[in-house]
Design an enzyme around this catalytic site. Structure first.
Site, PDB file in Angstrom:
ATOM      1  N   TYR A   1     -15.027  -3.914   6.090  1.00 31.00           N
ATOM      2  CA  TYR A   1     -13.824  -3.396   6.458  1.00 31.00           C
ATOM      3  C   TYR A   1     -13.356  -3.655   7.770  1.00 31.00           C
ATOM      4  O   TYR A   1     -12.364  -4.198   8.165  1.00 31.00           O
ATOM      5  CB  TYR A   1     -13.542  -1.971   6.246  1.00 31.00           C
ATOM      6  CG  TYR A   1     -12.134  -1.351   6.508  1.00 31.00           C
ATOM      7  CD1 TYR A   1     -11.022  -1.423   5.944  1.00 31.00           C
ATOM      8  CD2 TYR A   1     -12.391  -0.320   7.416  1.00 31.00           C
ATOM      9  CE1 TYR A   1      -9.958  -0.734   6.404  1.00 31.00           C
ATOM     10  CE2 TYR A   1     -11.379   0.518   7.895  1.00 31.00           C
ATOM     11  CZ  TYR A   1     -10.044   0.371   7.384  1.00 31.00           C
ATOM     12  OH  TYR A   1      -9.103   0.917   7.687  1.00 31.00           O
TER      13      TYR A   1
ATOM     14  N   GLY B   1      -0.514   4.711  -1.101  1.00 32.43           N
ATOM     15  CA  GLY B   1      -1.792   5.130  -0.326  1.00 32.43           C
ATOM     16  C   GLY B   1      -1.384   6.172   0.473  1.00 32.43           C
ATOM     17  O   GLY B   1      -0.095   6.721   0.452  1.00 32.43           O
TER      18      GLY B   1
ATOM     19  N   GLY C   1       0.870  -1.157  -0.023  1.00 31.06           N
ATOM     20  CA  GLY C   1       0.019   0.029  -0.072  1.00 31.06           C
ATOM     21  C   GLY C   1       0.801   1.059  -0.090  1.00 31.06           C
ATOM     22  O   GLY C   1       0.480   2.301   0.638  1.00 31.06           O
TER      23      GLY C   1
HETATM   24  N1  SER Z   1     -10.371   5.837   8.081  1.00 30.84           N
HETATM   25  C1  SER Z   1     -11.100   4.440   8.102  1.00 30.84           C
HETATM   26  C2  SER Z   1     -12.299   4.849   7.453  1.00 30.84           C
HETATM   27  O1  SER Z   1     -12.902   5.453   7.347  1.00 30.84           O
HETATM   28  C3  SER Z   1     -11.187   4.083   9.585  1.00 30.84           C
HETATM   29  O2  SER Z   1     -10.252   3.347  10.018  1.00 30.84           O
HETATM   30  O3  SER Z   1     -12.756   3.602   6.850  1.00 30.84           O
END
Ligand code: SER
Length: 357
Positions: A172, A29, A26
């Protein structure tokens, strides 16, 4: 982030103690941007720094690396090929699809976030066996691993410890939680090595990050994105409609503090660490408080609220703040930026320079 603004963490490591390669997934990123610069600042010329991203790294990022690969972390064969070429002794696994994007394509999130992590944990385990010494595995986890069922319970819970409210509602969050457990498995139980050959295992270390705000980059696909978006829009003179209610509250942190926390955790002597996964905390404003702070510096900013059901629901399920006393006790974690200093000393000066405003 430039080296000039990076506060160099205290280091217990020297080039002599570990000369193996550092693999960063990543690397293209948002966190990769800041972390590559910090790693290069400390290790360039002493250790190989290998950048990996699904897309080719930009020239400025590649300049921080000794080798870079355009490769999908979920492609096991591609990861194996990279492993064969380098003597990896540290993995910083940043690649992930964030929460909002993950809800748009949960199966892709699962593939990248879980299969990608499985591939890199296996790489670390194989490399540890080959080298006869532990391979560090740094993993940014997230407040998305928490899931608070109702707003009333969220308010009642306040600052959650690492062991409370672990019922994430996003793919996630589920993925990151799963990888925390996979990391625990590799660190403590993989092939039962941990019992008698602890030095040959994966030394898994993870931080559950709050929303991160950087002056240099804006995140994509996250649900905490409203914080950085408000500020960057105001600085560019663009109107912004916030996708959560004014009273929505979650923790945030600046990018320099986030990078420093990971580097300090990497440096901490293993015997000081009572956990594999730590909370870190800095400040926890409501959306309205962020908007008010942005207006202090950009009084003509146009900001409104247009909450969406999906993203509001996600933010409502995340805790108001996190209890980071374990990190403070075990490896002396302390944020440099509280809410006021974050804006006055880091975000606003750098953003003004960036946009010329
Ligand atoms: N920044 C992340 C999100 O908004 C949360 O860890 O998915």
């Amino acid at each position: 982030m430039t080296n000039a603004t990076m506060t160099e963490p205290k280091s217990n490591r020297t080039a002599a103690t570990d000369t193996g390669a550092i693999l960063v997934s990543g690397a293209g990123g948002e966190m990769g941007h800041a972390l590559l610069a910090a790693l290069a600042h400390r290790f360039k010329g002493q250790r190989e720094i290998i950048g990996m991203d699904v897309r080719e790294l930009s020239q400025d990022r590649a300049a921080h690396t000794s080798a870079s690969y355009a490769c999908d972390v979920s492609d096991a064969a591609a990861i194996d090929a990279i492993a064969l070429k380098h003597d990896v002794s540290e993995v910083w696994h940043l690649a992930a699809l964030l929460s909002t994007r993950g809800e748009k394509n949960p199966e892709l999130a699962l593939k990248v976030n879980v299969m990608g992590s499985a591939n890199l944990l296996k790489l670390a385990a194989d490399s540890a066996t080959r080298r006869g010494s532990a391979v560090k595995f740094l993993f940014p986890s997230t407040i998305a691993v928490y899931g608070v069922p109702t707003l009333a319970l969220k308010r009642a819970a306040g600052r959650v410890t690492e062991d409370q409210c672990l019922e994430p509602i996003t793919m996630y969050g589920v993925n990151k939680r799963a990888v925390e457990e996979m990391g625990r498995y590799y660190a403590r139980h993989y092939r039962l090595l941990a019992a008698d050959r602890a030095e040959c295992t994966v030394d898994f270390r993870s931080i559950r990050f709050p929303g991160i705000i950087s002056a240099d980059t804006v995140p994509t696909g996250g649900t905490s994105d409203y914080g950085p978006e408000m500020l960057h829009s105001a600085a560019q003179g663009k109107a912004y409609a916030c996708f959560v209610r004014p009273d929505a509250r979650i923790p945030f942190m600046t990018m320099p503090d986030a990078v420093r926390s990971l580097m300090e955790l990497a440096d901490a002597p293993r015997e000081k660490l009572s956990r594999l996964v730590y909370n870190v905390s800095a400040f926890a404003p409501s959306a309205e408080e962020i908007a008010a702070k942005v207006r202090e510096f950009f009084p003509t900013a146009t900001m409104s609220y247009a909450p969406t059901i999906e993203r509001q629901r996600i933010v409502d399920s995340w805790p108001e703040d996190c209890d980071d006393s374990a990190a403070r006790r075990d490896w002396n974690w302390k944020p440099q930026h509280d809410f006021n200093r974050a804006f006055a000393e880091y975000l606003v000066p750098k953003i003004r320079a960036r946009y010329g405003c």
